[in-house]
Design a protein around this motif. Structure first.
Motif, PDB file in Angstrom:
ATOM      1  N   GLY A 244       0.734  -1.290  -0.009  1.00  0.00           N
ATOM      2  CA  GLY A 244      -0.036  -0.022  -0.189  1.00  0.00           C
ATOM      3  C   GLY A 244       0.780   1.322   0.203  1.00  0.00           C
ATOM      4  N   VAL A 245       2.221   1.060  -0.020  1.00  0.00           N
ATOM      5  CA  VAL A 245       2.994   2.439   0.137  1.00  0.00           C
ATOM      6  C   VAL A 245       3.553   2.472  -1.360  1.00  0.00           C
ATOM      7  CG1 VAL A 245       4.895   3.192   1.097  1.00  0.00           C
ATOM      8  CG2 VAL A 245       3.505   1.944   2.455  1.00  0.00           C
ATOM      9  N   ARG A 246       3.581   3.687  -1.949  1.00  0.00           N
ATOM     10  CA  ARG A 246       4.048   4.209  -3.201  1.00  0.00           C
ATOM     11  C   ARG A 246       5.622   4.081  -3.350  1.00  0.00           C
ATOM     12  NH1 ARG A 246       0.525   9.097  -4.998  1.00  0.00           N
ATOM     13  NH2 ARG A 246       0.397   9.502  -2.640  1.00  0.00           N
ATOM     14  N   GLN A 247       6.195   3.591  -4.437  1.00  0.00           N
ATOM     15  CA  GLN A 247       7.457   3.278  -4.499  1.00  0.00           C
ATOM     16  C   GLN A 247       8.160   4.247  -5.345  1.00  0.00           C
ATOM     17  OE1 GLN A 247       9.065   0.915  -2.445  1.00  0.00           O
ATOM     18  NE2 GLN A 247       6.995   1.113  -1.412  1.00  0.00           N
ATOM     19  N   PHE A 248       8.705   5.308  -5.176  1.00  0.00           N
ATOM     20  CA  PHE A 248       9.125   6.189  -5.851  1.00  0.00           C
ATOM     21  C   PHE A 248      10.731   6.037  -6.010  1.00  0.00           C
ATOM     22  CE2 PHE A 248       5.909   9.300  -5.988  1.00  0.00           C
ATOM     23  CZ  PHE A 248       5.255   9.009  -4.761  1.00  0.00           C
ATOM     24  N   SER A 249      11.068   6.025  -7.408  1.00  0.00           N
ATOM     25  CA  SER A 249      12.243   5.623  -7.996  1.00  0.00           C
ATOM     26  C   SER A 249      13.385   6.987  -7.887  1.00  0.00           C
ATOM     27  CB  SER A 249      12.346   4.918  -9.273  1.00  0.00           C
ATOM     28  OG  SER A 249      13.598   4.561  -9.513  1.00  0.00           O
ATOM     29  N   ALA A 250      14.350   7.091  -6.988  1.00  0.00           N
ATOM     30  CA  ALA A 250      15.006   8.040  -7.020  1.00  0.00           C
ATOM     31  C   ALA A 250      16.581   7.550  -7.040  1.00  0.00           C
ATOM     32  CB  ALA A 250      14.891   8.870  -5.779  1.00  0.00           C
ATOM     33  N   GLY A 251      17.356   8.336  -7.947  1.00  0.00           N
ATOM     34  CA  GLY A 251      18.775   7.684  -7.700  1.00  0.00           C
ATOM     35  C   GLY A 251      19.701   8.782  -7.383  1.00  0.00           C
ATOM     36  N   GLY A 252      20.976   8.358  -6.861  1.00  0.00           N
ATOM     37  CA  GLY A 252      22.101   9.478  -6.702  1.00  0.00           C
ATOM     38  C   GLY A 252      23.515   8.768  -6.622  1.00  0.00           C
ATOM     39  N   ALA A 253      24.333   9.900  -6.298  1.00  0.00           N
ATOM     40  CA  ALA A 253      25.670   9.320  -6.377  1.00  0.00           C
ATOM     41  C   ALA A 253      25.983   8.522  -5.142  1.00  0.00           C
ATOM     42  CB  ALA A 253      26.657  10.665  -6.251  1.00  0.00           C
ATOM     43  N   VAL A 254      27.130   7.694  -4.860  1.00  0.00           N
ATOM     44  CA  VAL A 254      27.224   6.636  -3.852  1.00  0.00           C
ATOM     45  C   VAL A 254      28.641   7.136  -3.222  1.00  0.00           C
ATOM     46  CG1 VAL A 254      26.750   4.350  -3.114  1.00  0.00           C
ATOM     47  CG2 VAL A 254      25.755   5.182  -4.980  1.00  0.00           C
ATOM     48  N   PHE A 255      28.789   7.163  -1.764  1.00  0.00           N
ATOM     49  CA  PHE A 255      30.005   7.401  -1.270  1.00  0.00           C
ATOM     50  C   PHE A 255      30.174   6.447  -0.071  1.00  0.00           C
ATOM     51  CE2 PHE A 255      28.198  11.246  -2.927  1.00  0.00           C
ATOM     52  CZ  PHE A 255      29.335  12.115  -3.367  1.00  0.00           C
ATOM     53  N   ARG A 256      31.250   6.055   0.254  1.00  0.00           N
ATOM     54  CA  ARG A 256      31.561   5.066   1.594  1.00  0.00           C
ATOM     55  C   ARG A 256      30.978   5.952   2.499  1.00  0.00           C
ATOM     56  NH1 ARG A 256      36.408   4.008  -1.592  1.00  0.00           N
ATOM     57  NH2 ARG A 256      37.251   5.959  -0.969  1.00  0.00           N
ATOM     58  N   GLN A 257      30.921   5.288   3.792  1.00  0.00           N
ATOM     59  CA  GLN A 257      29.920   5.981   4.942  1.00  0.00           C
ATOM     60  C   GLN A 257      30.911   7.099   5.377  1.00  0.00           C
ATOM     61  OE1 GLN A 257      28.151   2.660   6.952  1.00  0.00           O
ATOM     62  NE2 GLN A 257      26.465   2.905   5.771  1.00  0.00           N
ATOM     63  N   GLY A 258      32.194   6.932   5.632  1.00  0.00           N
ATOM     64  CA  GLY A 258      33.129   7.927   6.045  1.00  0.00           C
ATOM     65  C   GLY A 258      33.560   9.165   5.212  1.00  0.00           C
ATOM     66  N   ALA A 259      32.978   9.065   4.049  1.00  0.00           N
ATOM     67  CA  ALA A 259      33.213   9.905   3.058  1.00  0.00           C
ATOM     68  C   ALA A 259      32.295  11.409   3.050  1.00  0.00           C
ATOM     69  CB  ALA A 259      33.295   9.694   1.778  1.00  0.00           C
ATOM     70  N   SER A 260      32.015  11.914   4.404  1.00  0.00           N
ATOM     71  CA  SER A 260      30.848  12.736   4.510  1.00  0.00           C
ATOM     72  C   SER A 260      31.067  14.333   4.080  1.00  0.00           C
ATOM     73  CB  SER A 260      30.415  13.102   6.190  1.00  0.00           C
ATOM     74  OG  SER A 260      31.727  13.103   7.008  1.00  0.00           O
TER      75      SER A 260
END
Length: 307
Positions: A244-260
């Motif tokens: 029952g929850v709509r699934q919106f497709s959104a994309g982005g760049a990906v980084f390591r978790q420490g690369a804030s």
């Protein structure tokens, strides 16, 4: 939109469910799906000084997957939405050169975590499962799902629920989120056929092995352009639901978790582009991205990661 629950596909209406509630050398690669799940994990390294390091060395190592129109090889160079947009962002950050590696989609996150590259630029969908392993930028595009069908749409298929009702066979890319969308819509597992690459979807339709090919509307529109004259057509985009929850497709760049530091700097420059639709379309419009794909300010990665 074919389903009454779907929001209008503009910058105001294309909201996340949370918002509704309140010249480059290439390595060999394979064609895969921007929404695929990744295999393998690794340990993030300490990236506190990564932005300064990249500025000093003058280049960023970027991982790509070979899927048009997100990132693909064109005449010996990397082309598509992600490399074009990210090149603009990194230049603004004082990092003039991209050094790309084209690889299988499933190897992107493991390669990032293994320090084969600094950023994944592949139009990767932002999902809670991936957010547990890596850090995403804010959304750089949004795209609903669509169906490619044979010319004339003989079974009158408009979305995945109509596929289930018609007893249609649906093609999806191996490991792609569309398989879960089909299951949630009531399409039996035996009626879902996995395909290795985009072109396989067109071929399977023309051969009568499937009745519909489900993928993001952006990808299917591009696929239609590269198969001009083929007896197929792309239907109106729709927003699938799971529970029952709509699934919106959104994309982005990906980084390591420490690369804030790098991620936050990237986000600041990205916001200057997504906040100016004319500039956004001027940059990547030739790949089929329009103002409808500009992510609204209310759509945030934190909400998408929360599920």
């Amino acid at each position: 939109m074919p389903t009454p629950s779907a929001a209008p596909l503009d910058r105001r209406g294309f909201l996340s469910r949370t918002a509704l509630l309140g010249g480059l050398a290439l390595a060999p690669g394979l064609v895969t799906a921007c929404s695929r799940t990744e295999a393998g994990t690794g340990a993030p390294k300490d990236d506190a000084d990564l932005l300064a390091k990249l500025r000093e060395q003058g280049f960023v190592r970027v991982g790509f997957a070979g899927e048009a129109p997100y990132g693909f090889q064109d005449g010996g160079e990397v082309a598509g939405e992600a490399p074009t947009l990210h090149r603009e962002v990194f230049k603004a950050l004082g990092i003039p050169e991209l050094r790309p590696t084209l690889t299988e989609f499933g190897a992107l996150i493991p390669g990032l975590l293994a320090d084969r590259f600094d950023v994944v630029s592949a139009g990767m969908s932002i999902t809670p499962e991936r957010c547990a392993k890596v850090s995403f930028s804010e959304p750089e595009f949004v795209s609903p799902t669509a169906l490619m069908v044979r010319k004339g749409n003989p079974k009158q298929l408009g979305d995945l629920k109509s596929c289930a009702a018609a007893g249609a066979t649906v093609g999806v890319l191996t490991g792609a989120v569309e398989a879960s969308y089909a299951k949630a819509a009531g399409v039996p597992d035996k009626a879902v056929k996995s395909l290795a690459k985009q072109q396989d979807g067109v071929d399977a339709l023309l051969a009568g092995r499937i009745d519909a090919f489900a993928l993001t509307g952006i990808s299917l529109r591009w696929l239609g352009r590269t198969n001009q004259g083929a007896a197929v057509e792309v239907g109106t985009p729709f927003i699938p639901e799971i529970g029952g929850v709509r699934q919106f497709s959104a994309g982005g760049a990906v980084f390591r978790q420490g690369a804030s530091s790098l991620r936050d700097a990237f986000n600041r420059e990205l916001a200057k582009i997504t906040g100016a639709p004319d500039r956004y379309v001027a940059l990547i419009g030739r790949y089929g991205f329009t103002e409808r794909e500009v992510p609204p300010r209310s759509l945030r990665t934190a909400d998408l990661c929360a599920g």
